[in-house]
Motif scaffolding. Structure first.
Motif, PDB file in Angstrom:
ATOM      1  N   CYS A 131       0.846  -1.202   0.000  1.00  0.00           N
ATOM      2  CA  CYS A 131       0.000   0.000   0.000  1.00  0.00           C
ATOM      3  C   CYS A 131       0.885   1.258   0.000  1.00  0.00           C
ATOM      4  CB  CYS A 131      -0.902  -0.001   1.229  1.00  0.00           C
ATOM      5  SG  CYS A 131      -1.711   1.597   1.438  1.00  0.00           S
ATOM      6  N   SER A 133       0.100   4.261   0.588  1.00  0.00           N
ATOM      7  CA  SER A 133      -0.279   5.273   1.582  1.00  0.00           C
ATOM      8  C   SER A 133       0.520   5.161   2.868  1.00  0.00           C
ATOM      9  CB  SER A 133      -1.757   5.126   1.978  1.00  0.00           C
ATOM     10  OG  SER A 133      -2.593   5.588   0.966  1.00  0.00           O
ATOM     11  N   CYS A 191      -6.357   0.889  -3.389  1.00  0.00           N
ATOM     12  CA  CYS A 191      -6.301   0.200  -2.110  1.00  0.00           C
ATOM     13  C   CYS A 191      -7.341   0.839  -1.192  1.00  0.00           C
ATOM     14  CB  CYS A 191      -4.903   0.331  -1.531  1.00  0.00           C
ATOM     15  SG  CYS A 191      -4.734  -0.272   0.177  1.00  0.00           S
ATOM     16  N   CYS A 193      -7.575   0.135   2.231  1.00  0.00           N
ATOM     17  CA  CYS A 193      -7.233  -0.209   3.616  1.00  0.00           C
ATOM     18  C   CYS A 193      -7.576   0.966   4.537  1.00  0.00           C
ATOM     19  CB  CYS A 193      -5.751  -0.576   3.728  1.00  0.00           C
ATOM     20  SG  CYS A 193      -4.633   0.832   3.714  1.00  0.00           S
ATOM     21  N   CYS A 196      -5.500   4.179   3.915  1.00  0.00           N
ATOM     22  CA  CYS A 196      -5.934   4.919   2.717  1.00  0.00           C
ATOM     23  C   CYS A 196      -7.206   5.703   3.001  1.00  0.00           C
ATOM     24  CB  CYS A 196      -6.165   3.955   1.554  1.00  0.00           C
ATOM     25  SG  CYS A 196      -4.617   3.377   0.819  1.00  0.00           S
TER      26      CYS A 196
HETATM   27 ZN   LIG Z   1      -3.989   1.294   1.525  1.00  0.00          ZN
END
Ligand SMILES: [Zn+2]
Length: 359
Positions: A131, A133, A191, A193, A196
């Motif tokens: 990810c 982020s 993504c 998650c 994010c």
């Molecule tokens: Zn993410």
């Protein structure tokens, strides 16, 4: 698995560009001023003898190859290339990397259904996307690049897989994977998650979960472009602190790259870019190589040079390779990057074409 094997899964490809061409007159003016550089992507084979490397790299240098992107840290290959006068860049897989699954499974991207690349990789088991982020991911990549560039035999870093997972595959692969991607499907859209979601809220003041169709949100799309760009630009800062170069292998045109892998490469701080203009993957002819180069050069607006990535196996003849090369150069490519082992005929054509005036 190296890049060559990975390509067989067909996961580098996207859709053709529809963006207008650059004016021919300005392309010619650019060609007259430029300094042509050419590159080869190399997956080092430990069975190569020192003599073989010496002969190979000398032949490449003589044909006008400037440098090599080497996929693994094989000091012997790096030093052999340097000894023949080639620039040596380490070719690094950036966000797609599996070594952290055991230690940091939470660093892996989650799709719109909430499934993670750590335990449910999309399309193929080798798709393990981190990810972008997460600050920890950025720090990890910064550390990797620092360690690579601290080595005296490495002249630069070459980023690959520097993007999100493909949200849409080209239509010719739908049957292979038994999927119909007429829209952005949740299982391939990344993504989503918690990090994010929180960062998107922080920057845009919107809860992602309040957006009925996140796949249609322009702000969410922009957030993701900027996410990759931020990490790339940070790695670029590290390369330049080391007084070393940074380049990247990217999707073939700016439009295709943003649309299917959230890769906004014309806004990156690079020393050069190698769009993978692999015409066969897109069921295009060699004319399209020129079209793709023209689009990239247009949107780069002189920020840094574009080296057209050519997939040697896609050319059916030497003559076709010459055509593809000419199309790249006359549309403003500052050289080419070759994927595949170049034959002596290919090297001869390269030398001939880059030394004659382009009109
Ligand atoms: Zn993410």
């Amino acid at each position: 698995m190296n890049k060559r094997e990975f390509l067989k899964a067909g996961l580098l490809v996207g859709l053709a560009s529809q963006v207008p061409l650059k004016g021919e007159a300005s392309a010619i003016a650019f060609n007259k001023k430029r300094k042509v550089k050419n590159w080869v992507w190399v997956s080092p084979n430990q069975k190569d003898t020192d003599d073989e490397l010496k002969i190979r790299y000398a032949a490449w240098k003589a044909a006008g190859i400037t440098g090599v992107f080497i996929e693994a840290d094989s000091e012997r290959h790096f030093r052999a290339a340097k000894a023949r006068g080639l620039a040596t860049h380490r070719w690094m897989w950036t966000f797609n990397r599996a070594e952290l699954i055991g230690t940091h499974p939470d660093w892996y991207s989650k799709n719109r259904n909430g499934d993670s690349c750590a335990d449910k990789p999309p399309y193929v088991k080798h798709y393990r996307w981190l990810c972008p982020s997460r600050p920890e991911v950025q720090q990890y990549l910064e550390q990797q690049v620092t360690e690579i560039l601290n080595k005296d035999y490495i002249d630069g870093i070459h980023l690959d897989y520097v993007r999100y997972c493909d949200v849409i595959l080209p239509v010719n692969l739908w049957a292979k994977y038994n999927i119909e991607q007429t829209k952005e499907l949740p299982e391939y859209d990344f993504c989503y998650c918690d990090v994010c979601r929180a960062k998107f809220k922080e920057q845009y003041g919107i809860e992602l979960s309040d957006i009925q169709y996140p796949e249609a949100s322009l702000s969410w799309r922009l957030y993701r472009y900027n996410n990759v760009s931020r990490v790339v630009n940070s790695l670029s800062g590290i390369a330049h602190q080391h007084k070393k170069a940074i380049t990247a292998a990217v999707f073939p045109t700016p439009e295709v790259a943003r649309r299917i892998v959230r890769q906004d490469w014309t806004n990156w701080k690079l020393d050069g870019v190698c769009p993978m203009i692999y015409h066969g993957f897109y069921k295009e002819g060699v004319r399209w190589i020129g079209d793709a180069v023209a689009e990239g050069v247009h949107f780069l607006a002189g920020a840094f040079p574009l080296y057209a990535g050519l997939y040697l196996s896609d050319f059916k003849s030497d003559d076709e390779f010459r055509q593809g090369l000419q199309n790249a150069l006359k549309n403003g490519a500052a050289g080419v990057s070759l994927f595949g082992n170049p034959s002596q005929q290919v090297l001869d054509i390269l030398k001939e074409e880059i030394t004659k005036p382009i009109i």
